[in-house]
Enzyme design. Sequence first.
Site, mmCIF file in Angstrom:
data_model
loop_
_atom_site.group_PDB
_atom_site.id
_atom_site.type_symbol
_atom_site.label_atom_id
_atom_site.label_comp_id
_atom_site.label_asym_id
_atom_site.label_seq_id
_atom_site.Cartn_x
_atom_site.Cartn_y
_atom_site.Cartn_z
ATOM 1 N N ARG A 250 0.921 -1.134 -0.059
ATOM 2 C CA ARG A 250 0.050 0.001 0.226
ATOM 3 C C ARG A 250 0.796 1.343 0.103
ATOM 4 O O ARG A 250 1.708 1.364 1.057
ATOM 5 C CB ARG A 250 -0.966 0.004 1.191
ATOM 6 C CG ARG A 250 -1.961 1.113 1.321
ATOM 7 C CD ARG A 250 -1.286 2.403 2.355
ATOM 8 N NE ARG A 250 -2.244 3.343 2.401
ATOM 9 C CZ ARG A 250 -2.166 4.561 3.165
ATOM 10 N NH1 ARG A 250 -0.846 4.688 3.140
ATOM 11 N NH2 ARG A 250 -3.006 5.522 3.452
ATOM 12 N N ASP A 252 1.742 5.210 0.239
ATOM 13 C CA ASP A 252 1.131 6.267 0.957
ATOM 14 C C ASP A 252 1.397 7.440 -0.062
ATOM 15 O O ASP A 252 2.429 7.636 -0.661
ATOM 16 C CB ASP A 252 2.251 6.538 2.308
ATOM 17 C CG ASP A 252 1.590 7.455 3.106
ATOM 18 O OD1 ASP A 252 0.561 7.556 3.606
ATOM 19 O OD2 ASP A 252 2.253 8.261 3.228
ATOM 20 N N GLU A 280 -2.418 5.356 -2.208
ATOM 21 C CA GLU A 280 -3.344 6.369 -1.279
ATOM 22 C C GLU A 280 -3.510 7.807 -1.944
ATOM 23 O O GLU A 280 -2.376 8.363 -1.857
ATOM 24 C CB GLU A 280 -3.035 6.369 0.159
ATOM 25 C CG GLU A 280 -3.971 7.383 0.908
ATOM 26 C CD GLU A 280 -3.157 8.485 1.507
ATOM 27 O OE1 GLU A 280 -3.797 9.215 2.471
ATOM 28 O OE2 GLU A 280 -2.171 8.480 1.326
ATOM 29 N N HIS A 350 -7.729 4.911 9.017
ATOM 30 C CA HIS A 350 -7.194 5.508 10.044
ATOM 31 C C HIS A 350 -7.296 7.085 9.868
ATOM 32 O O HIS A 350 -6.468 7.744 10.587
ATOM 33 C CB HIS A 350 -5.671 4.908 10.255
ATOM 34 C CG HIS A 350 -4.945 4.877 8.819
ATOM 35 N ND1 HIS A 350 -5.267 4.506 7.713
ATOM 36 C CD2 HIS A 350 -3.542 5.618 8.692
ATOM 37 C CE1 HIS A 350 -4.219 4.880 6.585
ATOM 38 N NE2 HIS A 350 -3.268 5.332 7.716
ATOM 39 N N ASP A 351 -7.406 7.507 8.636
ATOM 40 C CA ASP A 351 -7.515 8.886 8.284
ATOM 41 C C ASP A 351 -8.846 9.451 8.233
ATOM 42 O O ASP A 351 -9.070 10.701 8.006
ATOM 43 C CB ASP A 351 -6.880 9.251 7.200
ATOM 44 C CG ASP A 351 -5.459 8.752 7.064
ATOM 45 O OD1 ASP A 351 -4.643 8.969 8.069
ATOM 46 O OD2 ASP A 351 -4.736 8.321 6.054
#
Length: 705
Positions: A250, A252, A280, A350-351
């Site tokens: 993943r 970032d 992301e 988580h954001d």
Amino acid sequence: MFSLKRAVQSALVGVAFSIPVMTQAADTASTNTVNFSTDVIYQIVTDRFNDGNPSNNPTGNLFDGSCNNLRKYCGGDWQGIIDKINDNYFSDMGISALWISPPVENMNAVINDADGSTSYHGYWARDFKRPNPYFGTFADFDRLIAAAHAKGIKVIIDFAPNHTSPANEDVPSFAENGAWSDDGVFLGAYTNDVGDFFHHNGGTDFSTIEDGTYRNLFDLADFNHQNPIVDNTMQEAIEVWLDRGIDGIRADAVKHMPFGWQKKWMSGIYDHRPVFTFGEWFLGVGEIDPANHEFANESGMSLLDFEFAQRTRQVFRDNTADMNSLHNMIVSTNNSYQEVSDQVTFIDNHDMDRFHQNGGNPRALEQAVVFTLTSRGVPGIYYGTEHYVTGNGDPNNRARMPSFSRTSTVYNLIKSLAPLRKQNPAFAYGSTQERWLNDSVYVYERKFGDSVALVAINRSTLTGYNLTGLLSSLPNGNYSDVLNNRLNGESINVSNGNVTPFFLAPGEVGVWHHVGSNASPNIGHVGPMVGKAGEVVTIDGRGFGSATGQVRFGNQTANVISWEDSQIKVNIPSATAGKYDITVSRNGLTSNAYDDFEVLTGDQVSIRFIVNNAFTTFGENVFLVGNQHELGNWDPNQAIGAMFNSVITSYPTWYFDVSVPAGENIEFKFIKKNGSNVIFEGGANHTFTTPTSGVGTVNVNWQQP
Ligand code: NOJ
Ligand code: NOJ
Ligand code: CA
Ligand code: CA
């Protein structure tokens, strides 16, 4: 009453619907690192999940063992995840992939503000080739991979190559000054950056892609990826983790790194050891960004599907959009993403504020989970969702895992649905068709070959609807709800494509499916979707047969490495670089065409193209075009850009970082474009010999036509 309903249903099961004996199809194997469409991902904030080894916990100001101060380390680690793998917490739920926090060594400083923030989340790296000691040693990491693989579970690492840690241009003593090391050897820090490792352009205001790429994201020391040491270290660092057996990445903050460098980085990963990689690119509520689609279609990476997440939250959580708009999102994302089933769907992370809210209706969460697990895309579940965890904003959305019980409704919904992605290719690869729709009700059908799934959701808590005139491709028969009536679903009867009318009660959800014979060839997935001649590509689907047939990229035949009914491996043919549709043929049967595989010219390097004195009129922008596929083959419609002119250089000097073939003599020109109006530079073509690896820069003056 309840038991009578059950009894009737179990009597109906097996009348016309018999489950075929399942041997695991090759495409669904946990060793398939390029295709996650048959998996369900579970996202873990490592520090918050489970403390399996208190002896590796930090001390002092870094640590709060009570986990009351959510800005401190709480003690969670890889051993804690291993323990939960081994007691089948994930396997029982049907989870077959774990996405863990960035595993790399992070800064140790406690930021001296009111919160005393620490790097418990893992996004403030210091050394990308070493493990975070508070999560474990390399030996622990290797045991995590082995434990997961032993249960058929893949491991995805989060990786954040955009930056190191928070820094302040004027205060060298702030935190760790963004310092970074290469496997223990100090390389440099943010202030007094003699190595030119970082950007020093202030923080981004998020106004443009250029601004967000070349200025700092918040106060994070932002890497200059055109620096050869940064580039090389990031390539080597990801290989350290690939070589330890990770199955996915993943990436970032992909919106904040140069597209060209990322495309080059991805082609290096695919050359080394291909794994599914998703980036992301945050999108807000209602935000649709063509640059996001282009990234997903052209970079070699998939993306987290924020359009899906935001709309699903609007419809089920916030009641700011209705089922029509949910369906519109499914239709429009299907058009904008070339491989929509490769984007990672989710409802929170988580954001974002947790989906479930204090006092919120649990059925809203349950419906959103069913919608995600039965829709196109690779579904991801954020840890704690199965226990209705709440919490708004960061770090309240990252509380310690409250329980590992296996009795909750959401846990059991996932348990019912996750394995179906491996059993029925309609869930993993199927198209989506709307079958019944109003503000509150969405009935949709997924279909792949002759495999079918039908899902009905009524989000109204007050009104039920008589579903009359409902059509389906399910074959004749009775179908029981695969959720075992957990959300009040019923059995349905299908006759000649008509579903016998039934009452979809308030809040009701039903899921029905049929695994077809899949006798003719159908491609469901190709991974990766970009590469150079000779590299291996995996084609997954059904009905390929057992005897070797042909795979074509356009009209070029590829060398077949292995051939099974649900999976074929081939080498990319030495075709002229460009885009090709892939087809599978056998015995006179030809599959669907899987569109737009990109054959690269060769290994890639990231080149910064700079052109000076390119004055433009209002509405005009400068683009780059040249004699390579990667430079648009002289086609102004395929030109690279619009180039930038505000951060690294200023108008009338323009720049752009582009992934181009390594070790090639390239020819190029800059063009000025305003809509369809194109002005080519005059004079001879510019020429440049690209380096055989890494990065480079070419700087020329605009040649007046
Ligand atoms: C996005 C991550 O998901 C977020 O948690 C992190 O703080 C930023 N990127 C910076 O790495
Ligand atoms: C394409 C040609 O191949 C190239 O050499 C030329 O510079 C441009 N067109 C502009 O005329
Ligand atoms: Ca620990
Ligand atoms: Ca950046």
